[in-house]
Design an enzyme around this catalytic site. Structure first.
Site, mmCIF file in Angstrom:
data_model
loop_
_atom_site.group_PDB
_atom_site.id
_atom_site.type_symbol
_atom_site.label_atom_id
_atom_site.label_comp_id
_atom_site.label_asym_id
_atom_site.label_seq_id
_atom_site.Cartn_x
_atom_site.Cartn_y
_atom_site.Cartn_z
ATOM 1 N N ASP A 155 -10.517 -4.810 -2.148
ATOM 2 C CA ASP A 155 -9.563 -4.405 -1.121
ATOM 3 C C ASP A 155 -10.262 -3.513 -0.100
ATOM 4 O O ASP A 155 -10.770 -2.453 -0.435
ATOM 5 C CB ASP A 155 -8.414 -3.629 -1.783
ATOM 6 C CG ASP A 155 -7.375 -3.133 -0.799
ATOM 7 O OD1 ASP A 155 -6.410 -2.491 -1.246
ATOM 8 O OD2 ASP A 155 -7.533 -3.381 0.419
ATOM 9 N N ASP A 158 0.856 -1.191 0.000
ATOM 10 C CA ASP A 158 0.000 0.000 0.000
ATOM 11 C C ASP A 158 0.891 1.239 0.000
ATOM 12 O O ASP A 158 1.401 1.642 1.047
ATOM 13 C CB ASP A 158 -0.890 0.014 1.255
ATOM 14 C CG ASP A 158 -1.837 -1.164 1.285
ATOM 15 O OD1 ASP A 158 -1.438 -2.229 1.784
ATOM 16 O OD2 ASP A 158 -2.952 -1.027 0.770
HETATM 17 C C1 DX5 Z 1 -6.876 1.108 2.154
HETATM 18 C C2 DX5 Z 1 -5.935 -0.060 2.142
HETATM 19 C C3 DX5 Z 1 -6.519 -1.171 2.976
HETATM 20 C C4 DX5 Z 1 -5.563 -2.295 3.208
HETATM 21 C C5 DX5 Z 1 -6.256 -3.484 3.847
HETATM 22 O O1 DX5 Z 1 -6.261 2.185 1.552
HETATM 23 O O2 DX5 Z 1 -5.722 -0.484 0.807
HETATM 24 O O3 DX5 Z 1 -7.675 -1.637 2.334
HETATM 25 O O4 DX5 Z 1 -5.055 -2.662 2.005
HETATM 26 O O5 DX5 Z 1 -7.003 -3.023 4.917
HETATM 27 P P1 DX5 Z 1 -7.921 -4.005 5.809
HETATM 28 O O6 DX5 Z 1 -7.287 -3.922 7.166
HETATM 29 O O7 DX5 Z 1 -9.280 -3.436 5.736
HETATM 30 O O8 DX5 Z 1 -7.844 -5.396 5.240
#
Ligand code: DX5
Length: 226
Positions: free
Chosen positions: A176, A36
């Site tokens: 995601d 990310d």
């Molecule tokens: C948001 C990020 C999140 C991360 C995963 O910008 O991209 O979605 O990848 O987050 P969670 O903890 O919701 O799996």
């Protein structure tokens, strides 16, 4: 539609031992690692750059994907390709020349992906089908881990699935945000092939392997989109 794959987001990992976390996630059975990449402009947070990704590349063999949550991705595409990202995902909201940006990603030898925020429609997709390998439907508003899954996005996942099916192209659909044992089945039934999970893997009380097994168990019972 291919078998579902679990993609680990390292956003919530322990950054003091990031390489170890990537090794643990791989050993736990995830199919891919998602980085990310946040620039503090497109989203409030600031995370890591291509050097960090490249430092981890030699230690595992699973594919890396760079999720560029950045206001101007074009100048850094080559850096993430060089760092060993097999897929590079840009946000349509940050790309006034998306057709050209996707072509440049492919020219760098990577798979070209586009991400869409919850309020963004897919109306542009038919015009970039020839440049596209991957569509990421955000099921949260980007910038933070641990948010609630936006179930209303399942309609958009299904729309993406229909566009891809009608095109006859091998374009993968990913979701995601807020993916867990409680939400993965709905995303899968809607048409997602790749499911990005961060918190669900990194905070599971029984550890990362148990978290991966939980997701696979739920997905095994979830019929794929027709
Ligand atoms: C948001 C990020 C999140 C991360 C995963 O910008 O991209 O979605 O990848 O987050 P969670 O903890 O919701 O799996």
């Amino acid at each position: 539609m291919s078998d579902p794959q679990i993609v680990a987001s390292v956003l919530g990992a322990d950054y003091s031992r990031l390489g170890g976390e990537v090794l643990d996630l791989t050993a736990a059975g995830v199919d891919r690692i998602q980085w990310d990449i946040m620039d503090g402009h497109f989203v409030p947070a600031l995370t890591f750059g291509s050097d960090v990704v490249g430092a981890c590349r030699p230690y595992v063999t699973v594919p890396f994907e760079a999720h560029l949550m950045v206001a101007d991705p074009d100048p850094v595409l080559a850096d993430f390709a060089a760092a060993g990202c097999e897929t590079i995902i840009v946000h349509v909201e940050a790309c006034p020349h998306l057709h050209r940006t996707l072509s440049r990603i492919r020219d760098l030898g990577a798979r070209a992906g586009v991400a869409v925020n919850p309020s963004t429609s897919l109306d542009f997709v038919p015009y970039v089908l020839d440049q596209l390998d991957h569509v990421l439907v955000m099921t949260v508003n980007p910038g933070f881990g641990g948010q609630d899954y936006i179930e209303a996005m399942e309609k958009k996942v299904s729309e993406a699935r229909e566009i891809v099916r009608a095109s006859g192209r091998l374009i993968q659909i990913e979701v995601d945000g807020g993916i867990s044992a409680d939400t993965a089945a709905g995303a899968r039934r809607s048409g997602a092939e790749l499911l990005v999970a961060g918190s669900a893997l990194l905070t599971h009380p029984a550890g990362k392997r148990a978290a991966v097994e939980d997701l696979h168990r739920v997905l095994a019972d979830a019929p794929a989109a027709p």
